[in-house]
Design a protein around this motif. Sequence first.
Motif, PDB file in Angstrom:
ATOM      1  N   ILE A  68       0.844  -1.188   0.000  1.00  0.00           N
ATOM      2  CA  ILE A  68       0.000   0.000   0.000  1.00  0.00           C
ATOM      3  C   ILE A  68       0.882   1.242   0.000  1.00  0.00           C
ATOM      4  CG2 ILE A  68      -1.792   1.271   1.242  1.00  0.00           C
ATOM      5  CD1 ILE A  68      -2.738  -1.444   0.313  1.00  0.00           C
ATOM      6  N   ALA A  69       0.566   2.206  -0.874  1.00  0.00           N
ATOM      7  CA  ALA A  69       1.253   3.498  -0.879  1.00  0.00           C
ATOM      8  C   ALA A  69       0.347   4.503  -0.188  1.00  0.00           C
ATOM      9  CB  ALA A  69       1.548   3.938  -2.293  1.00  0.00           C
ATOM     10  N   ALA A  70       0.875   5.188   0.806  1.00  0.00           N
ATOM     11  CA  ALA A  70       0.095   6.155   1.580  1.00  0.00           C
ATOM     12  C   ALA A  70       0.783   7.514   1.520  1.00  0.00           C
ATOM     13  CB  ALA A  70      -0.025   5.685   3.019  1.00  0.00           C
ATOM     14  N   ILE A 105      -1.400   4.816  12.031  1.00  0.00           N
ATOM     15  CA  ILE A 105      -1.232   6.021  11.225  1.00  0.00           C
ATOM     16  C   ILE A 105      -2.592   6.609  10.880  1.00  0.00           C
ATOM     17  CG2 ILE A 105       0.979   5.354  10.225  1.00  0.00           C
ATOM     18  CD1 ILE A 105      -0.514   4.496   7.707  1.00  0.00           C
ATOM     19  N   LYS A 106      -2.603   7.907  10.600  1.00  0.00           N
ATOM     20  CA  LYS A 106      -3.826   8.604  10.201  1.00  0.00           C
ATOM     21  C   LYS A 106      -3.609   9.234   8.840  1.00  0.00           C
ATOM     22  CE  LYS A 106      -7.074  12.136  11.621  1.00  0.00           C
ATOM     23  NZ  LYS A 106      -7.429  13.097  12.656  1.00  0.00           N
ATOM     24  N   PHE A 107      -4.552   8.959   7.927  1.00  0.00           N
ATOM     25  CA  PHE A 107      -4.511   9.566   6.603  1.00  0.00           C
ATOM     26  C   PHE A 107      -5.128  10.957   6.714  1.00  0.00           C
ATOM     27  CE2 PHE A 107      -4.242   5.109   5.855  1.00  0.00           C
ATOM     28  CZ  PHE A 107      -3.490   4.964   4.705  1.00  0.00           C
ATOM     29  N   LEU A 108      -4.383  11.992   6.351  1.00  0.00           N
ATOM     30  CA  LEU A 108      -4.857  13.366   6.518  1.00  0.00           C
ATOM     31  C   LEU A 108      -5.932  13.735   5.510  1.00  0.00           C
ATOM     32  CD1 LEU A 108      -1.518  15.204   7.277  1.00  0.00           C
ATOM     33  CD2 LEU A 108      -3.267  14.441   8.877  1.00  0.00           C
ATOM     34  N   ARG A 109      -5.936  13.115   4.357  1.00  0.00           N
ATOM     35  CA  ARG A 109      -6.910  13.485   3.308  1.00  0.00           C
ATOM     36  C   ARG A 109      -8.329  13.087   3.658  1.00  0.00           C
ATOM     37  NH1 ARG A 109      -3.909  13.144  -2.473  1.00  0.00           N
ATOM     38  NH2 ARG A 109      -1.972  14.043  -1.743  1.00  0.00           N
ATOM     39  N   GLY A 159      -9.082  11.305   6.897  1.00  0.00           N
ATOM     40  CA  GLY A 159      -9.235  11.125   8.334  1.00  0.00           C
ATOM     41  C   GLY A 159      -9.254   9.676   8.790  1.00  0.00           C
ATOM     42  N   GLN A 160      -9.003   8.742   7.882  1.00  0.00           N
ATOM     43  CA  GLN A 160      -9.029   7.318   8.213  1.00  0.00           C
ATOM     44  C   GLN A 160      -7.836   6.950   9.084  1.00  0.00           C
ATOM     45  OE1 GLN A 160      -8.739   4.781   4.806  1.00  0.00           O
ATOM     46  NE2 GLN A 160      -9.663   3.068   5.855  1.00  0.00           N
ATOM     47  N   ILE A 161      -8.068   6.099  10.081  1.00  0.00           N
ATOM     48  CA  ILE A 161      -7.007   5.632  10.975  1.00  0.00           C
ATOM     49  C   ILE A 161      -6.791   4.161  10.740  1.00  0.00           C
ATOM     50  CG2 ILE A 161      -6.334   5.297  13.388  1.00  0.00           C
ATOM     51  CD1 ILE A 161      -7.942   7.774  14.067  1.00  0.00           C
ATOM     52  N   ARG A 162      -5.538   3.767  10.589  1.00  0.00           N
ATOM     53  CA  ARG A 162      -5.184   2.356  10.383  1.00  0.00           C
ATOM     54  C   ARG A 162      -4.030   1.991  11.285  1.00  0.00           C
ATOM     55  NH1 ARG A 162      -5.965  -0.091   4.587  1.00  0.00           N
ATOM     56  NH2 ARG A 162      -7.950   0.815   4.143  1.00  0.00           N
TER      57      ARG A 162
END
Length: 49
Positions: free
Chosen positions: A21-23, A40-44, A46-49
Amino acid sequence: MLDSGHPVSLTYCKRKDGSIIAANDVVSLRYDFYTGMRTIKFLRNGQIR
């Protein structure tokens, strides 16, 4: 670098199926020493993984 709180771009391998996966624009929230997993949290979106 991940503990600094600045947005970074990562490439990681999913544990379940081994897919890569590329983040982009993610921030590290915490690191679990016992499991070796980083949250981690995706800023675009708001998803948290």
